[in-house]
Design an enzyme around this catalytic site. Structure first.
Site, PDB file in Angstrom:
ATOM      1  N   ASN A 118       0.617  -1.255   0.020  1.00 16.86           N
ATOM      2  CA  ASN A 118      -0.129  -0.122   0.005  1.00 16.86           C
ATOM      3  C   ASN A 118       0.562   1.162  -0.098  1.00 16.86           C
ATOM      4  O   ASN A 118       0.453   2.391  -0.595  1.00 16.86           O
ATOM      5  CB  ASN A 118      -0.714  -0.097   1.362  1.00 16.86           C
ATOM      6  CG  ASN A 118      -1.471   1.275   1.641  1.00 16.86           C
ATOM      7  OD1 ASN A 118      -2.411   1.870   0.979  1.00 16.86           O
ATOM      8  ND2 ASN A 118      -0.875   2.107   2.656  1.00 16.86           N
ATOM      9  N   SER A 171      -4.397   2.797  -8.602  1.00 23.00           N
ATOM     10  CA  SER A 171      -5.033   3.850  -8.548  1.00 23.00           C
ATOM     11  C   SER A 171      -5.853   3.992  -9.871  1.00 23.00           C
ATOM     12  O   SER A 171      -5.249   3.766 -10.785  1.00 23.00           O
ATOM     13  CB  SER A 171      -4.058   5.236  -8.385  1.00 23.00           C
ATOM     14  OG  SER A 171      -4.769   6.302  -8.633  1.00 23.00           O
ATOM     15  N   TYR A 204       3.224   9.351 -11.008  1.00 20.57           N
ATOM     16  CA  TYR A 204       2.457   8.723 -10.145  1.00 20.57           C
ATOM     17  C   TYR A 204       1.622   7.716 -10.930  1.00 20.57           C
ATOM     18  O   TYR A 204       1.511   6.654 -10.745  1.00 20.57           O
ATOM     19  CB  TYR A 204       1.386   9.657  -9.397  1.00 20.57           C
ATOM     20  CG  TYR A 204       0.595   8.710  -8.403  1.00 20.57           C
ATOM     21  CD1 TYR A 204      -0.810   8.967  -8.819  1.00 20.57           C
ATOM     22  CD2 TYR A 204       1.071   8.450  -7.304  1.00 20.57           C
ATOM     23  CE1 TYR A 204      -1.651   8.287  -7.789  1.00 20.57           C
ATOM     24  CE2 TYR A 204       0.217   7.930  -6.214  1.00 20.57           C
ATOM     25  CZ  TYR A 204      -1.256   7.845  -6.594  1.00 20.57           C
ATOM     26  OH  TYR A 204      -1.855   7.236  -5.720  1.00 20.57           O
ATOM     27  N   ALA A 247       2.167   6.484 -14.064  1.00 19.09           N
ATOM     28  CA  ALA A 247       3.130   5.322 -14.520  1.00 19.09           C
ATOM     29  C   ALA A 247       3.399   4.421 -13.425  1.00 19.09           C
ATOM     30  O   ALA A 247       3.610   3.238 -13.799  1.00 19.09           O
ATOM     31  CB  ALA A 247       4.468   6.190 -15.057  1.00 19.09           C
ATOM     32  N   ILE A 289      -9.995   9.307  -2.159  1.00 18.12           N
ATOM     33  CA  ILE A 289     -10.119   8.841  -0.977  1.00 18.12           C
ATOM     34  C   ILE A 289      -9.411   9.911   0.143  1.00 18.12           C
ATOM     35  O   ILE A 289      -8.753  10.638   0.006  1.00 18.12           O
ATOM     36  CB  ILE A 289      -9.201   7.315  -0.585  1.00 18.12           C
ATOM     37  CG1 ILE A 289      -9.790   6.287  -1.894  1.00 18.12           C
ATOM     38  CG2 ILE A 289      -9.909   7.010   0.731  1.00 18.12           C
ATOM     39  CD1 ILE A 289     -10.962   6.114  -1.979  1.00 18.12           C
TER      40      ILE A 289
END
Lengths: 247, 243
Positions: free
Chosen positions: A90, A142, A155, A157, A188
């Site tokens: 995560n 994401s 991000y 990629a 989120i």
């Protein structure tokens, strides 16, 4: 309880989605290794809280952006902890900015922390899973990895890379009874989106069919589902959790 | 099992007399929901608590009948929270030999049935400002399948239906999602020659067929608050058959 005796390793577990996921796993009597990079205090709080509630949590400080030391730290962790049944990759960073003004350091740092580190952590955890012929891995991608977002090329990629990694690994380890899936969260409510202004958050909420940002607990519920035996026939899949934003 | 509590909720499951539908029906009942089963004829299982179970014989491809069914559900139970459009048939044939009946039957039941029940249920759910619509699609709707131009088209159509409906209904707190099964052992796949069943299993990375319970688990997840931020999504349950 069904999860009795199982151990999970959650990276980035002191805040946001990682923290909510660790909390939910602990509530379900899973022993949780709290992976974190910086805040000793936050990690200790989570371990203490768990203990007070009769649950088992251990803190594991590993800086995933430090490519030099990460393998050594992971080896020490696995030697200490033994087999891990569930892995939630995560931990992630987002340093937004247009590509034109992004330094290569920043690009590399994002890809390293978000993608390469997930693969490295997985490599170390996998040996035990293969021996035990049991494991379930959830990788945090994401919606940006699938759809892109201006200001987030690195991000995006890294998160798209997570999807490719998830699919390839699912094919590699299925014969050892190990499942691999990804979650693609939308917006989120965490520190990562906390940097957005109220105005921007409202604008985003208006674009979301369910009219709200997601909660870390929403993602935690999906992670638990994917880890559990209820998802025994699910592998190689990426599930979006975004209130319908991508539609 | 992850505990899913649907006490007080009312569900409708189409194609509930056998296969995946029957297991979905049982699991919803176990979770505490009241369930209305729709099919062309009643299934073999009995012994359901008659206070929480009702069977209505109906053809899902009939638009008006679907509206009547939902009205009957509302009269009997006062609300409708979960709709599982599961009824499906297949009429496999290569494209150049496919009859117009092969085509129309599959489109009308598999896609038309999902539309008829989504449309009928959404009116009731809009009044409640809550609800969950779940369709059973297929990995063959995500990819094409030899001999299934009709089935692949219908199951892909179901995904388009789910996404558009999710966009429309989100503001009423109604979530719309699909489950895309791979090769699941049911009466539908029992009819396949063994050679093709084995080929399907070979395609999976887990090297086994799925069970109706695997699909029911995903449906229960989507029917519960555990998935409250998920809408417009398709969850594959296919043992990695189509990665």
């Amino acid at each position: 309880m069904r999860f009795l005796g199982k151990t999970a390793f959650v990276t980035g577990a002191t805040r946001g989605i990682g923290k909510a996921t660790a909390k939910l796993l602990l509530q379900n009597d899973i022993k949780v290794i709290i992976g974190y990079a910086h805040s000793d205090k936050l990690a200790e709080e989570i371990v203490k809280n768990a203990s007070e509630n009769g649950k088992q949590a251990t803190a594991a400080k590993i800086d995933l952006s430090d490519t030099a030391s990460i393998e050594k730290s992971l080896k020490e962790l696995i030697d200490k902890v033994g087999t891990i049944d569930y892995l939630v990759n995560n931990a992630g960073i987002a340093e937004d900015g247009l590509l034109l003004v992004s330094s290569s350091d920043k690009i590399i740092r994002t890809i390293n922390t978000n993608l390469v580190a997930s693969m490295t952590v997985t490599k170390f955890v996998l040996k035990g899973m293969i021996k035990k012929r049991f494991g379930s891995i959830v990788n945090m991608s994401s919606i940006v990895g699938e759809d892109g977002n201006a200001g987030q090329t690195a991000y995006a990629a890294s998160k798209a890379g997570i999807i490719g990694f998830t699919k390839a690994l699912a094919k590699e380890v299925a014969s050892r009874n190990i499942r691999v899936n990804a979650i693609a969260p939308g917006f989120i409510q965490t520190d990562m989106t906390g940097v957005l202004s109220e105005n921007d958050k409202n604008k985003i909420a208006n674009r979301i069919p369910l009219n709200r940002l997601g909660k870390p607990e929403d993602v935690a519920n999906l992670a638990l589902f994917l880890l559990s035996e209820e998802a025994n026939y699910i592998t190689g899949d990426t599930i979006r959790i975004d209130g319908g934003l991508h539609l | 099992m992850i505990q899913v509590d649907l006490t007080g909720q009312v569900a409708v499951v189409t194609g509930a007399a056998q296969g995946i539908g029957e297991v979905i029906l049982s699991r919803l009942l176990e979770a505490g929901a009241s369930v209305v089963a729709i099919d062309l004829k009643a299934g073999d299982k009995c012994g359901f608590d008659q206070n929480r179970y009702l069977f209505i014989q109906s053809d899902v491809s009939d638009f008006d009948a679907a509206k009547e069914v939902v009205n009957r559900v509302l009269e009997r139970f006062g609300r409708l929270d979960i709709l599982v459009a599961n009824a499906g048939i297949n009429r496999d044939q290569v494209l150049w030999k496919m009859t117009k009946e092969n085509w129309a039957d599959v489109i009308n039941v598999d896609l038309g049935g999902a539309f008829n029940y989504f449309a009928a249920a959404s009116s009731a759910m809009k009044q409640q400002n809550s609800g969950k619509l779940i369709a059973i699609s297929s990995i063959n709707g995500l990819r094409g399948k030899f001999g299934q131009t009709n089935y692949s088209a219908a199951k892909a159509g179901v995904i388009g239906l789910v996404k558009a409906a999710a966009k429309e209904l989100g503001k009423y707190s109604i979530r719309v999602n699909a489950v895309a099964p791979g090769f699941i052992l049911t009466e539908m796949t029992d009819k396949m020659p063994e050679k093709y069943r084995n080929m399907a299993i070979e395609e999976t990375v887990l090297k086994k067929a799925g069970k109706p319970e695997d699909i029911a688990n995903a449906v229960l997840f989507l029917a519960s608050d555990l998935s409250s931020h998920i809408t417009g999504e398709v969850i594959k349950v296919d043992g990695g058959q189509y990665i």
